[in-house]
Motif scaffolding. Structure first.
Motif, PDB file in Angstrom:
ATOM      1  N   LEU A  95      53.587  51.834  44.863  1.00  0.00           N
ATOM      2  CA  LEU A  95      52.855  51.051  45.852  1.00  0.00           C
ATOM      3  C   LEU A  95      53.163  49.583  45.573  1.00  0.00           C
ATOM      4  CD1 LEU A  95      49.301  52.699  46.085  1.00  0.00           C
ATOM      5  CD2 LEU A  95      51.241  52.951  47.650  1.00  0.00           C
ATOM      6  N   CYS A  96      53.526  48.845  46.599  1.00  0.00           N
ATOM      7  CA  CYS A  96      53.937  47.450  46.440  1.00  0.00           C
ATOM      8  C   CYS A  96      53.303  46.609  47.529  1.00  0.00           C
ATOM      9  CB  CYS A  96      55.462  47.315  46.534  1.00  0.00           C
ATOM     10  SG  CYS A  96      56.413  48.573  45.647  1.00  0.00           S
ATOM     11  N   MET A  97      53.310  45.296  47.317  1.00  0.00           N
ATOM     12  CA  MET A  97      52.817  44.378  48.326  1.00  0.00           C
ATOM     13  C   MET A  97      53.741  43.172  48.413  1.00  0.00           C
ATOM     14  SD  MET A  97      49.275  42.147  48.483  1.00  0.00           S
ATOM     15  CE  MET A  97      48.231  43.591  48.367  1.00  0.00           C
ATOM     16  N   GLN A  98      54.035  42.743  49.650  1.00  0.00           N
ATOM     17  CA  GLN A  98      54.760  41.497  49.889  1.00  0.00           C
ATOM     18  C   GLN A  98      53.784  40.509  50.510  1.00  0.00           C
ATOM     19  OE1 GLN A  98      58.086  40.849  49.047  1.00  0.00           O
ATOM     20  NE2 GLN A  98      57.362  38.757  49.405  1.00  0.00           N
ATOM     21  N   THR A  99      53.549  39.386  49.830  1.00  0.00           N
ATOM     22  CA  THR A  99      52.528  38.439  50.259  1.00  0.00           C
ATOM     23  C   THR A  99      53.032  37.013  50.154  1.00  0.00           C
ATOM     24  OG1 THR A  99      50.313  37.558  49.716  1.00  0.00           O
ATOM     25  CG2 THR A  99      51.568  38.505  47.907  1.00  0.00           C
ATOM     26  N   ASN A 100      52.430  36.120  50.947  1.00  0.00           N
ATOM     27  CA  ASN A 100      52.761  34.705  50.760  1.00  0.00           C
ATOM     28  C   ASN A 100      51.985  34.095  49.600  1.00  0.00           C
ATOM     29  OD1 ASN A 100      50.162  33.808  51.790  1.00  0.00           O
ATOM     30  ND2 ASN A 100      50.959  34.011  53.872  1.00  0.00           N
ATOM     31  N   GLY A 101      51.082  34.861  48.999  1.00  0.00           N
ATOM     32  CA  GLY A 101      50.434  34.451  47.758  1.00  0.00           C
ATOM     33  C   GLY A 101      49.255  33.506  47.896  1.00  0.00           C
ATOM     34  N   MET A 102      49.021  32.971  49.089  1.00  0.00           N
ATOM     35  CA  MET A 102      48.000  31.942  49.229  1.00  0.00           C
ATOM     36  C   MET A 102      46.581  32.488  49.092  1.00  0.00           C
ATOM     37  SD  MET A 102      49.685  29.633  52.253  1.00  0.00           S
ATOM     38  CE  MET A 102      48.320  28.469  52.255  1.00  0.00           C
ATOM     39  N   LEU A 103      46.417  33.776  49.331  1.00  0.00           N
ATOM     40  CA  LEU A 103      45.084  34.386  49.253  1.00  0.00           C
ATOM     41  C   LEU A 103      44.889  35.220  47.987  1.00  0.00           C
ATOM     42  CD1 LEU A 103      44.753  35.511  52.993  1.00  0.00           C
ATOM     43  CD2 LEU A 103      43.888  33.423  51.928  1.00  0.00           C
ATOM     44  N   LEU A 104      45.831  35.115  47.062  1.00  0.00           N
ATOM     45  CA  LEU A 104      45.695  35.854  45.804  1.00  0.00           C
ATOM     46  C   LEU A 104      44.552  35.270  44.972  1.00  0.00           C
ATOM     47  CD1 LEU A 104      49.358  36.486  44.643  1.00  0.00           C
ATOM     48  CD2 LEU A 104      47.569  38.221  44.870  1.00  0.00           C
ATOM     49  N   ASP A 110      42.970  42.125  40.354  1.00  0.00           N
ATOM     50  CA  ASP A 110      42.338  43.239  39.627  1.00  0.00           C
ATOM     51  C   ASP A 110      42.405  44.530  40.436  1.00  0.00           C
ATOM     52  OD1 ASP A 110      41.680  41.671  37.449  1.00  0.00           O
ATOM     53  OD2 ASP A 110      39.614  41.313  38.094  1.00  0.00           O
ATOM     54  N   ILE A 111      42.182  44.426  41.740  1.00  0.00           N
ATOM     55  CA  ILE A 111      42.232  45.614  42.596  1.00  0.00           C
ATOM     56  C   ILE A 111      43.638  46.210  42.593  1.00  0.00           C
ATOM     57  CG2 ILE A 111      42.074  46.409  44.990  1.00  0.00           C
ATOM     58  CD1 ILE A 111      39.839  44.292  45.372  1.00  0.00           C
ATOM     59  N   CYS A 112      44.637  45.356  42.725  1.00  0.00           N
ATOM     60  CA  CYS A 112      46.016  45.842  42.715  1.00  0.00           C
ATOM     61  C   CYS A 112      46.360  46.480  41.367  1.00  0.00           C
ATOM     62  CB  CYS A 112      46.977  44.701  43.031  1.00  0.00           C
ATOM     63  SG  CYS A 112      46.911  44.166  44.766  1.00  0.00           S
ATOM     64  N   ALA A 113      45.879  45.885  40.294  1.00  0.00           N
ATOM     65  CA  ALA A 113      46.128  46.447  38.974  1.00  0.00           C
ATOM     66  C   ALA A 113      45.474  47.826  38.835  1.00  0.00           C
ATOM     67  CB  ALA A 113      45.608  45.498  37.898  1.00  0.00           C
ATOM     68  N   ARG A 114      44.295  47.955  39.401  1.00  0.00           N
ATOM     69  CA  ARG A 114      43.549  49.218  39.298  1.00  0.00           C
ATOM     70  C   ARG A 114      44.314  50.369  39.942  1.00  0.00           C
ATOM     71  NH1 ARG A 114      38.637  47.757  41.889  1.00  0.00           N
ATOM     72  NH2 ARG A 114      38.453  46.398  40.074  1.00  0.00           N
ATOM     73  N   ARG A 155      48.636  34.915  34.810  1.00  0.00           N
ATOM     74  CA  ARG A 155      47.544  34.917  33.820  1.00  0.00           C
ATOM     75  C   ARG A 155      46.872  36.276  33.687  1.00  0.00           C
ATOM     76  NH1 ARG A 155      46.126  30.060  36.626  1.00  0.00           N
ATOM     77  NH2 ARG A 155      44.428  31.197  37.619  1.00  0.00           N
ATOM     78  N   HIS A 156      47.187  37.199  34.573  1.00  0.00           N
ATOM     79  CA  HIS A 156      46.505  38.485  34.571  1.00  0.00           C
ATOM     80  C   HIS A 156      46.919  39.310  33.352  1.00  0.00           C
ATOM     81  CE1 HIS A 156      45.094  42.434  35.944  1.00  0.00           C
ATOM     82  NE2 HIS A 156      44.288  41.755  36.749  1.00  0.00           N
ATOM     83  N   PRO A 157      45.990  40.083  32.772  1.00  0.00           N
ATOM     84  CA  PRO A 157      46.337  40.928  31.613  1.00  0.00           C
ATOM     85  C   PRO A 157      47.484  41.898  31.889  1.00  0.00           C
ATOM     86  CG  PRO A 157      43.959  40.807  31.883  1.00  0.00           C
ATOM     87  CD  PRO A 157      44.547  40.125  33.071  1.00  0.00           C
ATOM     88  N   ARG A 158      47.672  42.292  33.168  1.00  0.00           N
ATOM     89  CA  ARG A 158      48.773  43.203  33.508  1.00  0.00           C
ATOM     90  C   ARG A 158      49.880  42.459  34.251  1.00  0.00           C
ATOM     91  NH1 ARG A 158      47.712  48.734  36.164  1.00  0.00           N
ATOM     92  NH2 ARG A 158      49.832  48.986  35.343  1.00  0.00           N
ATOM     93  N   ALA A 159      50.089  41.209  33.904  1.00  0.00           N
ATOM     94  CA  ALA A 159      51.083  40.375  34.589  1.00  0.00           C
ATOM     95  C   ALA A 159      52.468  41.006  34.574  1.00  0.00           C
ATOM     96  CB  ALA A 159      51.127  38.993  33.951  1.00  0.00           C
ATOM     97  N   ALA A 160      52.841  41.630  33.463  1.00  0.00           N
ATOM     98  CA  ALA A 160      54.185  42.196  33.342  1.00  0.00           C
ATOM     99  C   ALA A 160      54.443  43.256  34.408  1.00  0.00           C
ATOM    100  CB  ALA A 160      54.384  42.791  31.953  1.00  0.00           C
ATOM    101  N   PHE A 161      53.392  43.941  34.849  1.00  0.00           N
ATOM    102  CA  PHE A 161      53.531  44.921  35.920  1.00  0.00           C
ATOM    103  C   PHE A 161      53.277  44.304  37.292  1.00  0.00           C
ATOM    104  CE2 PHE A 161      51.490  47.746  38.966  1.00  0.00           C
ATOM    105  CZ  PHE A 161      52.488  48.691  39.145  1.00  0.00           C
ATOM    106  N   LEU A 162      52.195  43.546  37.415  1.00  0.00           N
ATOM    107  CA  LEU A 162      51.780  43.041  38.722  1.00  0.00           C
ATOM    108  C   LEU A 162      52.807  42.120  39.359  1.00  0.00           C
ATOM    109  CD1 LEU A 162      47.990  42.138  38.384  1.00  0.00           C
ATOM    110  CD2 LEU A 162      48.999  43.959  39.768  1.00  0.00           C
TER     111      LEU A 162
END
Length: 389
Positions: A95-104, A110-114, A155-162
């Motif tokens: 599952l992936c997401m393509q975003t402009n990042g402004m609303l991250l 956290d939801i995406c990591a879950r 900065r997210h704990p799962r940055a390497a994946f996210l």
């Protein structure tokens, strides 16, 4: 038919207004007839359809949340979508997401990591480059908000994946080395550079003519920066081209001769062709048949003759392409870049000269390193010296 990617338009509207956008600024009006956001009912039907597809084909596929801007769903709707999809799709199905990042935000990350959702962010370069085309609704800068969203991922704990990487549309008037260095400074694990949408009837920005090679020159300078970096991020376009010149395989549509199964699902559940075709003419992405995840099994749709004809569009029909020694690497390029009023898709890519310039320079570098190129390219590479960059 084996499907590699199902791209889901979970939002048909966007929070910014990129001047080059094929959805809103290249003549397509289909988005006006679509729900602004995917409904709970359509999400349920989509999840069931994807789950059935996962059972029907042995090969795993990726599901990509797209838009518009997918994060316009908001945190609550986003979690519902991801929970519904992941309930039907095992971890073997990305599952992936393509975003402009402004609303991250930390909450959406956290939801995406879950639910094990990787995120790619669209950014075209340093502020001056990015803000030339990627603007807010009032023409304001988007750069700082995008970078802030990237920092949320870093900065997210799962940055390497996210944080899967950056997606960048090429500005051929910019400095490729400066853009590359800037992206690397943002910690991008991978960078995907895209040719700008355009065709023979509507030339891409920065191209003087179909025979000019401004993008090929830009990418050749990028290649020098990339190969000169002892610790580079991945650059998919260059990696694919290098592998193909060595006789290997690419991993995405647009290079090489591997076929990729790609389908689009709109916010109302309608199944469409690759949405980049919208830049050719209004309705270019629509099938004659009206298929929907609400009423049709995906496997049945993908087995039809109409879907097969769309799938075959990946391969060029132009005699110029089919007789070209570079075809094993170039693959004819993306279908949308072949369009010309009158002859439709039966043309070489509008980026044909750019591809030849870049391939020539890749071959030159490979030979300089003592590597053996694909024998199918040898004669052309010998007779056509690389263009100076």
């Amino acid at each position: 038919m084996q499907i590699d990617t199902v791209l889901v338009k979970v939002a048909s509207r966007c929070n910014i207004n990129c001047t080059y956008c094929y959805v809103y600024n290249m003549g397509d009006d289909g988005w006006r007839d679509m729900p602004a956001l995917i409904s709970r009912e359509t999400v349920g039907a989509l999840a069931e359809a994807l789950g059935e597809l996962a059972r029907d084909q042995a090969k795993p596929f990726a599901t990509v949340l797209h838009g518009g801007e997918p994060l316009m769903l908001g945190a609550r709707r986003l979690e519902f979508v991801l929970r519904s999809l992941r309930a039907k799709l095992s971890s073997g199905h990305a599952l992936c997401m393509q975003t402009n990042g402004m609303l991250l935000t930390s909450e959406t990350a956290d939801i995406c990591a879950r639910y094990d959702v990787s995120i790619s962010v669209s950014l075209d370069g340093p502020r001056a480059v990015n803000d030339r085309f990627r603007l807010g609704k009032q023409g304001e800068s988007t750069h700082e908000k995008v970078v802030a969203g990237i920092e949320v991922l870093r900065r997210h704990p799962r940055a390497a994946f996210l944080y899967s990487g950056l997606l960048s549309v090429i500005d051929p008037t910019s400095d490729p080395r400066a853009t590359y260095d800037y992206f690397k400074g943002l910690g991008a694990p991978s960078i995907d550079f895209l040719y700008r949408d355009g065709n023979h009837s509507s030339l891409p920005f920065g191209k003087e003519s179909p025979d000019s090679d401004e993008y090929g020159q830009w990418l050749s300078r990028l290649l020098e920066a990339y190969l000169g970096d002892p610790a580079p991020p991945r650059v998919r376009f260059l990696d694919d081209m290098i592998k193909l010149c060595l006789g290997g395989f690419g991993i995405k549509e647009g290079l090489g001769q591997t076929d990729f199964g790609i389908a689009i699902v709109e916010t109302d559940g309608t199944i469409c062709k690759n949405d980049t075709l919208k830049s050719s003419f209004d309705g270019a992405d629509r099938f004659t048949e009206h298929w929907s995840v609400r009423t049709h099994a995906l496997s049945a749709v993908f087995a039809t003759q109409e879907f097969a004809r769309y799938h075959a569009l990946q391969r060029p029909t132009s005699s110029t392409c089919r007789s070209c020694a570079y075809l094993p690497v170039c693959g004819g390029g993306m279908p949308l870049h072949r369009w010309k009023a009158g002859t439709e898709f039966d043309n070489p890519s509008v980026y044909c000269s750019d591809q030849k310039t870049l391939i020539s320079n890749v071959i030159l570098r490979l030979r300089k390193e003592g590597l053996k190129i694909d024998p199918r390219l040898a004669e052309r590479a010998t007779s056509s010296p690389a263009v100076s960059v």
